[in-house]
Design an enzyme around this catalytic site. Structure first.
Site, PDB file in Angstrom:
ATOM      1  N   ARG A 157     -99.282  49.738  30.277  1.00 39.33           N
ATOM      2  CA  ARG A 157    -100.490  49.040  29.808  1.00 39.33           C
ATOM      3  C   ARG A 157    -101.644  50.016  29.587  1.00 39.33           C
ATOM      4  O   ARG A 157    -102.278  50.013  28.534  1.00 39.33           O
ATOM      5  CB  ARG A 157    -100.886  47.966  30.815  1.00 39.33           C
ATOM      6  CG  ARG A 157     -99.858  46.853  30.936  1.00 39.33           C
ATOM      7  CD  ARG A 157    -100.246  45.856  32.006  1.00 39.33           C
ATOM      8  NE  ARG A 157     -99.223  44.860  32.203  1.00 39.33           N
ATOM      9  CZ  ARG A 157     -98.194  44.998  33.046  1.00 39.33           C
ATOM     10  NH1 ARG A 157     -98.080  46.105  33.775  1.00 39.33           N
ATOM     11  NH2 ARG A 157     -97.296  44.047  33.169  1.00 39.33           N
ATOM     12  N   GLU A 267    -106.901  60.562  50.089  1.00 40.14           N
ATOM     13  CA  GLU A 267    -108.230  60.034  49.738  1.00 40.14           C
ATOM     14  C   GLU A 267    -108.842  59.357  50.952  1.00 40.14           C
ATOM     15  O   GLU A 267    -108.208  58.453  51.513  1.00 40.14           O
ATOM     16  CB  GLU A 267    -108.099  59.028  48.581  1.00 40.14           C
ATOM     17  CG  GLU A 267    -107.563  59.669  47.310  1.00 40.14           C
ATOM     18  CD  GLU A 267    -107.247  58.651  46.209  1.00 40.14           C
ATOM     19  OE1 GLU A 267    -107.150  57.438  46.516  1.00 40.14           O
ATOM     20  OE2 GLU A 267    -107.089  59.062  45.064  1.00 40.14           O
ATOM     21  N   HIS A 286    -111.917  58.101  42.909  1.00 38.60           N
ATOM     22  CA  HIS A 286    -111.025  56.960  42.653  1.00 38.60           C
ATOM     23  C   HIS A 286    -111.840  55.720  42.273  1.00 38.60           C
ATOM     24  O   HIS A 286    -111.836  54.701  42.985  1.00 38.60           O
ATOM     25  CB  HIS A 286    -110.142  56.678  43.875  1.00 38.60           C
ATOM     26  CG  HIS A 286    -108.908  55.899  43.528  1.00 38.60           C
ATOM     27  ND1 HIS A 286    -107.711  56.075  44.168  1.00 38.60           N
ATOM     28  CD2 HIS A 286    -108.682  54.932  42.590  1.00 38.60           C
ATOM     29  CE1 HIS A 286    -106.810  55.255  43.658  1.00 38.60           C
ATOM     30  NE2 HIS A 286    -107.376  54.547  42.700  1.00 38.60           N
TER      31      HIS A 286
HETATM   32  N1  LIG Z   1    -107.641  55.184  39.059  1.00 43.29           N
HETATM   33  C1  LIG Z   1    -107.620  53.864  39.130  1.00 43.29           C
HETATM   34  O1  LIG Z   1    -108.623  53.257  39.491  1.00 43.29           O
HETATM   35  C2  LIG Z   1    -106.384  53.094  38.724  1.00 43.29           C
HETATM   36  C3  LIG Z   1    -106.508  51.744  38.335  1.00 43.29           C
HETATM   37  C4  LIG Z   1    -105.370  51.055  37.939  1.00 43.29           C
HETATM   38  C5  LIG Z   1    -104.128  51.684  37.943  1.00 43.29           C
HETATM   39  N2  LIG Z   1    -104.042  52.978  38.352  1.00 43.29           N
HETATM   40  C6  LIG Z   1    -102.744  53.672  38.319  1.00 43.29           C
HETATM   41  O2  LIG Z   1    -102.275  53.643  36.981  1.00 43.29           O
HETATM   42  C7  LIG Z   1    -100.874  53.429  36.997  1.00 43.29           C
HETATM   43  C8  LIG Z   1    -100.441  52.829  35.665  1.00 43.29           C
HETATM   44  O3  LIG Z   1    -100.970  51.530  35.514  1.00 43.29           O
HETATM   45  P1  LIG Z   1    -100.452  50.569  34.324  1.00 43.29           P
HETATM   46  O4  LIG Z   1    -101.225  49.316  34.437  1.00 43.29           O
HETATM   47  O5  LIG Z   1    -100.440  51.288  33.038  1.00 43.29           O
HETATM   48  O6  LIG Z   1     -98.947  50.333  34.806  1.00 43.29           O
HETATM   49  P2  LIG Z   1     -97.704  49.930  33.921  1.00 43.29           P
HETATM   50  O7  LIG Z   1     -96.638  49.515  34.885  1.00 43.29           O
HETATM   51  O8  LIG Z   1     -98.106  48.980  32.844  1.00 43.29           O
HETATM   52  O9  LIG Z   1     -97.271  51.301  33.216  1.00 43.29           O
HETATM   53  C9  LIG Z   1     -96.648  52.361  33.881  1.00 43.29           C
HETATM   54  C10 LIG Z   1     -95.693  53.014  32.897  1.00 43.29           C
HETATM   55  O10 LIG Z   1     -95.176  54.208  33.464  1.00 43.29           O
HETATM   56  C11 LIG Z   1     -93.804  54.282  33.109  1.00 43.29           C
HETATM   57  N3  LIG Z   1     -93.083  55.206  33.990  1.00 43.29           N
HETATM   58  C12 LIG Z   1     -92.467  54.954  35.181  1.00 43.29           C
HETATM   59  N4  LIG Z   1     -91.860  56.076  35.630  1.00 43.29           N
HETATM   60  C13 LIG Z   1     -92.108  57.054  34.700  1.00 43.29           C
HETATM   61  C14 LIG Z   1     -91.740  58.428  34.600  1.00 43.29           C
HETATM   62  N5  LIG Z   1     -90.959  59.009  35.512  1.00 43.29           N
HETATM   63  N6  LIG Z   1     -92.174  59.126  33.521  1.00 43.29           N
HETATM   64  C15 LIG Z   1     -92.939  58.530  32.569  1.00 43.29           C
HETATM   65  N7  LIG Z   1     -93.290  57.225  32.614  1.00 43.29           N
HETATM   66  C16 LIG Z   1     -92.884  56.502  33.666  1.00 43.29           C
HETATM   67  C17 LIG Z   1     -93.321  52.845  33.224  1.00 43.29           C
HETATM   68  O11 LIG Z   1     -92.092  52.669  32.532  1.00 43.29           O
HETATM   69  C18 LIG Z   1     -94.479  52.123  32.552  1.00 43.29           C
HETATM   70  O12 LIG Z   1     -94.309  52.074  31.149  1.00 43.29           O
HETATM   71  C19 LIG Z   1    -100.654  52.526  38.218  1.00 43.29           C
HETATM   72  O13 LIG Z   1     -99.338  52.659  38.720  1.00 43.29           O
HETATM   73  C20 LIG Z   1    -101.687  53.036  39.198  1.00 43.29           C
HETATM   74  O14 LIG Z   1    -101.103  54.015  40.031  1.00 43.29           O
HETATM   75  C21 LIG Z   1    -105.133  53.683  38.742  1.00 43.29           C
HETATM   76  O1  LIG Z   2    -103.915  50.889  41.351  1.00 36.81           O
HETATM   77  C1  LIG Z   2    -105.044  50.415  41.264  1.00 36.81           C
HETATM   78  O2  LIG Z   2    -105.247  49.268  40.822  1.00 36.81           O
HETATM   79  C2  LIG Z   2    -106.243  51.247  41.640  1.00 36.81           C
HETATM   80  O3  LIG Z   2    -105.846  52.444  42.196  1.00 36.81           O
HETATM   81  C3  LIG Z   2    -107.214  50.561  42.562  1.00 36.81           C
HETATM   82  O4  LIG Z   2    -106.711  50.378  43.810  1.00 36.81           O
END
Ligand SMILES: NC(=O)c1ccc[n+]([C@@H]2O[C@H](COP(=O)([O-])OP(=O)(O)OC[C@H]3O[C@@H](n4cnc5c(N)ncnc54)[C@H](O)[C@@H]3O)[C@@H](O)[C@H]2O)c1
Ligand SMILES: O=C(O)[C@H](O)CO
Length: 323
Positions: A157, A267, A286
């Site tokens: 996403r 963190e 973060h």
């Molecule tokens: N910094 C923040 O505040 C924050 C906020 C939200 C999410 N996140 C992080 O962002 C990540 C992604 O979120 P999202 O909503 O896009 O998730 P998502 O599940 O929609 O997308 C993750 C993608 O990564 C792919 N993936 C899995 N293993 C992989 C690999 N070995 N190599 C390449 N791609 C791989 C999956 O197939 C999927 O398409 C979350 O898992 C979370 O850790 C961080």
């Molecule tokens: O994965 C997430 O949604 C962010 O890291 C916030 O906790």
């Protein structure tokens, strides 16, 4: 039903309400829970919500009444999902609440790397422009994104939204997903390539895959060596995706032009963390998820997850089947 929130403070520092959740059971919200108190605070609760408080195998096995873990985040690497599955505990996460916020934040980081606006603003505030002889000056090379290549690791996403924004900036977009998995269709203009090719060809590499056993330490010395010395690395996913000392070494030795990281493996970090003091490295605490609009959605989806579980039709479940 007893619902314990182990670390509610970052989701709701006071500007949201727990009322929606409160209608579903007897809710106890702790602002944060130190490691030594996790087991005690779960006690005999049936439902536990956590954002970053780790739920290890040991904790899950000791929680006799526990039937449900709601992760107050998209990333659910804090829960031992194999142990939860073995105990029949349902685990849910909150997908998609912060897609737009995080993608926007990626560009806030990238534009700061390109223009160093904070540093130039500080220079003006400290009187440098008033003393300057010319109408314009720059303290760092200014970088245009048009025509450059954005490499997105993890085309889910957030990765897809970053790709849309990158295309709006006139960037060419390369993506790489899970090795050997299709991960859905490519959008027009986006090219799927192996990780090694993506690292070698990209001017900006942005990480968007989850932290799993497969992705831990993904960006290491060998993979950094594939990147252009002029490239930027952005990580808003999870700190554990980086071998952090290897990234610090690459920055210190001029093998990487810059890094912008919203997440670190631990963190908060230790005061002497090698990346905190590395050159051309921007670190934010973060916060990419933290816009109030995103947290409101998170709160509402998290309550919806609890309601769906109580009605016997759980949604947003995660587990070994997602891996
Ligand atoms: N910094 C923040 O505040 C924050 C906020 C939200 C999410 N996140 C992080 O962002 C990540 C992604 O979120 P999202 O909503 O896009 O998730 P998502 O599940 O929609 O997308 C993750 C993608 O990564 C792919 N993936 C899995 N293993 C992989 C690999 N070995 N190599 C390449 N791609 C791989 C999956 O197939 C999927 O398409 C979350 O898992 C979370 O850790 C961080
Ligand atoms: O994965 C997430 O949604 C962010 O890291 C916030 O906790």
């Amino acid at each position: 039903m007893n619902i314990v929130v182990l670390d509610g403070q970052t989701l709701n520092p006071g500007d949201l309400s727990w009322d929606e959740l409160g209608k579903l059971g007897s809710v106890t919200v702790y602002e944060r829970t130190p490691a030594g108190l996790i087991q005690e605070r779960i006690g005999n609760a049936e439902m536990v919500l956590t954002n970053k408080t780790p739920l290890t195998r040991e904790v899950l096995e000791a929680a006799e009444n526990l039937r449900y873990v709601g992760v107050l985040a998209t990333g659910y690497n804090v829960v031992d999902i194999e142990a939860a599955a073995a105990r029949g505990i349902t685990v849910t996460n909150v997908p998609a609440y912060g897609t737009e916020s995080v993608a926007q934040f990626v560009f806030a980081l990238l534009l700061e790397l390109c223009h160093q606006i904070g540093r130039h603003g500080d220079s003006v505030r400290s009187g440098d422009w008033a003393k300057a002889v010319d109408f314009s000056y720059t303290l760092t090379p200014q970088i245009e994104l048009w025509g450059k290549t954005m490499g997105i690791v993890g085309y889910g996403r957030i990765g897809r939204q970053v790709a849309r924004l990158a295309e709006a900036f006139g960037m060419r977009v390369l993506v790489s997903g899970r090795p050997g998995k299709a991960d859905g269709d490519e959008d027009s203009g986006v090219r799927r390539v192996p990780l090694e090719q993506l690292l070698a060809e990209s001017d900006v590499v942005s990480l968007h895959c989850p932290l799993t056993a497969e992705t831990e330490g993904l960006i290491n010395r060998e993979r950094l060596a594939l990147m252009k010395p002029s490239a930027f690395l952005i990580n808003t996913a999870r700190g554990g995706l980086l071998q952090e000392q290897d990234v610090a070494d690459a920055l210190n030795e001029g093998r990487l032009a810059g890094a912008a990281l919203d997440v670190l493996a631990a963190e908060p970090p230790a005061a002497d963390h090698p990346l905190v003091h590395a050159p051309r490295c921007i670190i934010t605490p973060h916060m990419a998820w933290a816009a109030v609009e995103a947290r409101e959605r998170l709160m509402s989806i998290a309550a919806g997850n609890v309601a769906a579980f109580l009605e016997g039709r759980p949604v947003n479940t995660v587990g070994p089947h997602n891996r």
